[in-house]
Motif scaffolding. Structure first.
Motif, PDB file in Angstrom:
ATOM      1  N   TYR A 209      28.548 -37.745  60.651  1.00 25.53           N
ATOM      2  CA  TYR A 209      28.149 -36.424  61.101  1.00 25.53           C
ATOM      3  C   TYR A 209      26.748 -36.132  60.570  1.00 25.53           C
ATOM      4  N   THR A 210      25.885 -35.556  61.411  1.00 22.14           N
ATOM      5  CA  THR A 210      24.517 -35.276  61.008  1.00 22.14           C
ATOM      6  C   THR A 210      24.464 -34.367  59.788  1.00 22.14           C
ATOM      7  N   SER A 211      25.339 -33.373  59.741  1.00 20.50           N
ATOM      8  CA  SER A 211      25.329 -32.445  58.614  1.00 20.50           C
ATOM      9  C   SER A 211      25.613 -33.167  57.304  1.00 20.50           C
ATOM     10  N   ILE A 262      33.754 -46.331  54.691  1.00 22.08           N
ATOM     11  CA  ILE A 262      34.494 -45.122  55.009  1.00 22.08           C
ATOM     12  C   ILE A 262      34.388 -44.719  56.463  1.00 22.08           C
ATOM     13  N   SER A 263      33.378 -45.247  57.181  1.00 14.05           N
ATOM     14  CA  SER A 263      33.244 -44.844  58.576  1.00 14.05           C
ATOM     15  C   SER A 263      33.667 -45.957  59.527  1.00 14.05           C
ATOM     16  N   SER A 264      34.408 -46.920  58.979  1.00 16.22           N
ATOM     17  CA  SER A 264      34.903 -48.017  59.801  1.00 16.22           C
ATOM     18  C   SER A 264      35.826 -47.502  60.902  1.00 16.22           C
ATOM     19  N   GLN A 265      35.501 -47.839  62.143  1.00 13.90           N
ATOM     20  CA  GLN A 265      36.331 -47.419  63.265  1.00 13.90           C
ATOM     21  C   GLN A 265      37.724 -48.040  63.179  1.00 13.90           C
ATOM     22  N   THR A 266      37.789 -49.268  62.666  1.00 19.31           N
ATOM     23  CA  THR A 266      39.084 -49.937  62.526  1.00 19.31           C
ATOM     24  C   THR A 266      39.999 -49.158  61.585  1.00 19.31           C
ATOM     25  N   HIS A 267      39.429 -48.720  60.467  1.00 16.24           N
ATOM     26  CA  HIS A 267      40.223 -47.984  59.488  1.00 16.24           C
ATOM     27  C   HIS A 267      40.792 -46.702  60.100  1.00 16.24           C
ATOM     28  N   THR A 291      39.219 -34.326  59.236  1.00 16.20           N
ATOM     29  CA  THR A 291      39.278 -33.840  57.850  1.00 16.20           C
ATOM     30  C   THR A 291      39.090 -34.982  56.858  1.00 16.20           C
ATOM     31  N   LEU A 292      39.721 -36.129  57.137  1.00 17.72           N
ATOM     32  CA  LEU A 292      39.605 -37.275  56.238  1.00 17.72           C
ATOM     33  C   LEU A 292      38.178 -37.832  56.233  1.00 17.72           C
ATOM     34  N   LYS A 293      37.543 -37.899  57.400  1.00 16.13           N
ATOM     35  CA  LYS A 293      36.163 -38.392  57.469  1.00 16.13           C
ATOM     36  C   LYS A 293      35.232 -37.516  56.640  1.00 16.13           C
ATOM     37  N   GLU A 294      35.366 -36.206  56.801  1.00 13.07           N
ATOM     38  CA  GLU A 294      34.514 -35.294  56.040  1.00 13.07           C
ATOM     39  C   GLU A 294      34.775 -35.425  54.539  1.00 13.07           C
ATOM     40  N   HIS A 295      36.028 -35.620  54.172  1.00 16.89           N
ATOM     41  CA  HIS A 295      36.387 -35.806  52.771  1.00 16.89           C
ATOM     42  C   HIS A 295      35.749 -37.072  52.204  1.00 16.89           C
ATOM     43  N   LYS A 296      35.793 -38.152  52.969  1.00 21.49           N
ATOM     44  CA  LYS A 296      35.231 -39.422  52.498  1.00 21.49           C
ATOM     45  C   LYS A 296      33.735 -39.297  52.255  1.00 21.49           C
ATOM     46  N   LEU A 297      33.054 -38.556  53.109  1.00 23.50           N
ATOM     47  CA  LEU A 297      31.617 -38.379  52.928  1.00 23.50           C
ATOM     48  C   LEU A 297      31.297 -37.521  51.708  1.00 23.50           C
ATOM     49  N   LYS A 298      32.120 -36.540  51.429  1.00 21.47           N
ATOM     50  CA  LYS A 298      31.912 -35.706  50.247  1.00 21.47           C
ATOM     51  C   LYS A 298      32.060 -36.521  48.969  1.00 21.47           C
ATOM     52  N   ILE A 299      32.928 -37.526  49.018  1.00 20.60           N
ATOM     53  CA  ILE A 299      33.130 -38.361  47.831  1.00 20.60           C
ATOM     54  C   ILE A 299      31.853 -39.119  47.480  1.00 20.60           C
ATOM     55  N   LEU A 300      30.966 -39.349  48.471  1.00 20.65           N
ATOM     56  CA  LEU A 300      29.712 -40.046  48.208  1.00 20.65           C
ATOM     57  C   LEU A 300      28.772 -39.229  47.331  1.00 20.65           C
ATOM     58  N   ASP A 301      28.963 -37.924  47.302  1.00 22.82           N
ATOM     59  CA  ASP A 301      28.056 -37.043  46.564  1.00 22.82           C
ATOM     60  C   ASP A 301      28.439 -37.050  45.093  1.00 22.82           C
ATOM     61  N   ILE A 302      27.726 -37.845  44.319  1.00 24.55           N
ATOM     62  CA  ILE A 302      28.078 -38.016  42.901  1.00 24.55           C
ATOM     63  C   ILE A 302      27.815 -36.760  42.088  1.00 24.55           C
ATOM     64  N   SER A 303      27.064 -35.808  42.648  1.00 21.83           N
ATOM     65  CA  SER A 303      26.785 -34.575  41.912  1.00 21.83           C
ATOM     66  C   SER A 303      27.953 -33.592  41.981  1.00 21.83           C
ATOM     67  N   LYS A 304      28.911 -33.831  42.912  1.00 18.68           N
ATOM     68  CA  LYS A 304      30.049 -32.918  43.076  1.00 18.68           C
ATOM     69  C   LYS A 304      31.167 -33.321  42.118  1.00 18.68           C
ATOM     70  N   LEU A 305      30.909 -33.106  40.837  1.00 22.21           N
ATOM     71  CA  LEU A 305      31.861 -33.565  39.820  1.00 22.21           C
ATOM     72  C   LEU A 305      33.199 -32.846  39.929  1.00 22.21           C
ATOM     73  N   PHE A 306      33.179 -31.546  40.228  1.00 19.48           N
ATOM     74  CA  PHE A 306      34.426 -30.805  40.343  1.00 19.48           C
ATOM     75  C   PHE A 306      35.251 -31.328  41.517  1.00 19.48           C
ATOM     76  N   TYR A 307      34.567 -31.628  42.618  1.00 20.93           N
ATOM     77  CA  TYR A 307      35.254 -32.169  43.796  1.00 20.93           C
ATOM     78  C   TYR A 307      35.900 -33.509  43.450  1.00 20.93           C
ATOM     79  N   GLN A 308      35.150 -34.349  42.734  1.00 17.14           N
ATOM     80  CA  GLN A 308      35.666 -35.656  42.338  1.00 17.14           C
ATOM     81  C   GLN A 308      36.903 -35.504  41.444  1.00 17.14           C
TER      82      GLN A 308
END
Length: 373
Positions: A209-211, A262-267, A291-308
């Motif tokens: 997603y562009t966002s 995380i963006s594998s079409q097969t998965h 929802t799962l795709k957006e969640h996987k992308l948020k996990i990439l953000d290492i600054s979101k410690l609370f989310y992690q």
């Protein structure tokens, strides 16, 4: 890099102009993307002895390149008079010119300074183009164009009149052969869009997603800004310098690897087929996949410690319930009910986690082979 790690920094404050500082941060990321696409290994240091320093052997560096990143709306192109213009500080001391600062790096660090770069948003005049064309062809300017060599030498010498002549000559011959002046190919008027375009092309993935892609890019740029502003005490160990000021090319390798996974079409195809087998409606399936795709992308953000941290707690709760209810592993309705109760307290008051996300994580956990996040 003994001298580079030991000698006091010339300045630590960074730019006083937000616009220049913002351009500088974007150019650093732009340069990192450009070098990464060439399969180069590098480690950069933000605001360290110059606007940027770079080593090409991150594990065992013995020298560095230094970069000045300047913007101008005053000049259409740089000339030698502009680049060697000095000013006087309030203290009465001479402030070196742009080229004088680069010469200073060669003088201060000797062989530990391999190259210097003056990068800008505008080009250079014919005289500087001649200088650059000679050294880019690995020819000696002193031999090819002695008059130009002498002109540059006299301009720099005027800033370092107290320097021993023999030492100056030695340093200058390195300076004139290893100083590169060029348009950094990042226009001042729309530099943010240009960097974003290069970043998206580097990812080469239409499924993001562009966002979310924008968020990842902004996090990287913000890391450059943060490390540019971080002040350090000298001398400093290399490991501490990497921690405080360094950004590695590995940031893009890890990002591309994670994005690809995380963006594998097969998965996600297998995930949606599993949801279909459970008898979920197409509307719910699509919502959970998104929802799962957006969640996987948020996990990439290492600054979101609370989310992690919240994500880890949910995974631990899901795994604990699955193990305690192994005899009911095929009863997804029962398991989902138990997990909803178990995670209720974890997600209460959290604006980013909700029951649909917990459900999406739960279904993925049922079919996942991975032991980690």
């Amino acid at each position: 890099m003994q001298n580079i790690l030991a000698l006091e920094l010339r300045e630590q404050a960074g730019s006083n102009s937000f616009n220049r500082f913002d351009y500088q941060a974007h150019w650093i990321v732009f340069h990192m993307i450009t070098e990464y696409k060439k399969n180069s290994q590098f480690l950069i240091f933000c605001e360290f002895h110059d606007d940027m320093a770079k080593v090409s052997d991150p594990s065992n560096p013995n020298c560095a390149e230094f970069f000045q990143i300047k913007t101008t709306a005053k000049y259409n192109k740089w000339t030698l008079p502009y680049l060697t213009k000095t000013t006087v500080k309030r203290s009465g001391q001479l402030k070196n010119s742009f080229l004088g600062f680069l010469f200073y790096n060669f003088m201060k660090f000797n062989s530990e300074c391999s190259k210097c770069h003056f990068v800008s948003n505008v080009g250079i005049d014919e005289e500087i183009k001649t200088w650059q064309s000679v050294i880019e062809d690995e020819k000696q300017l002193k031999v090819v164009d002695f008059d130009l060599y002498s002109k540059i030498k006299n301009l720099i010498k005027s800033e370092f009149q107290d320097m021993d002549s023999n030492v100056f000559d030695t340093v200058f011959d390195r300076f004139v052969q290893e100083t590169y002046i060029y348009d950094g190919e990042l226009p001042l008027e729309n530099y943010e869009r240009v960097v974003a375009g290069e970043f998206f092309r580097m990812l080469e993935n239409d499924d993001l997603y562009t966002s979310n892609s924008n968020k990842i890019l902004k996090d990287i740029i913000e890391d450059v800004r943060k490390k540019s502003k971080t002040q350090i005490d000298m001398p400093i160990s290399y490991s501490k310098l990497v921690e405080k000021k360094g950004i590695s090319s590995d940031v893009f390798s890890a990002l591309k690897s994670s994005v690809k996974k995380i963006s594998s079409q097969t998965h996600f195809k297998e995930y949606e087929e599993f949801l279909n087998e459970l008898g979920l409606s197409i509307q719910k399936r699509r919502l959970l996949v998104r929802t799962l795709k957006e969640h996987k992308l948020k996990i990439l953000d290492i600054s979101k410690l609370f989310y992690q941290d919240t994500n880890l707690k949910i995974l631990e709760t899901v795994d604990d319930i699955l193990m305690r209810n192994y005899e009911k592993i095929d009863d997804t309705s029962y398991l989902l009910h138990e997990i909803g109760k178990g995670c209720k307290q974890i997600i209460e008051g959290d604006n980013e986690f909700n029951l649909p996300l917990v459900e999406a994580i739960f279904y993925e956990r049922l079919i996942s082979e991975d032991t980690g996040i």
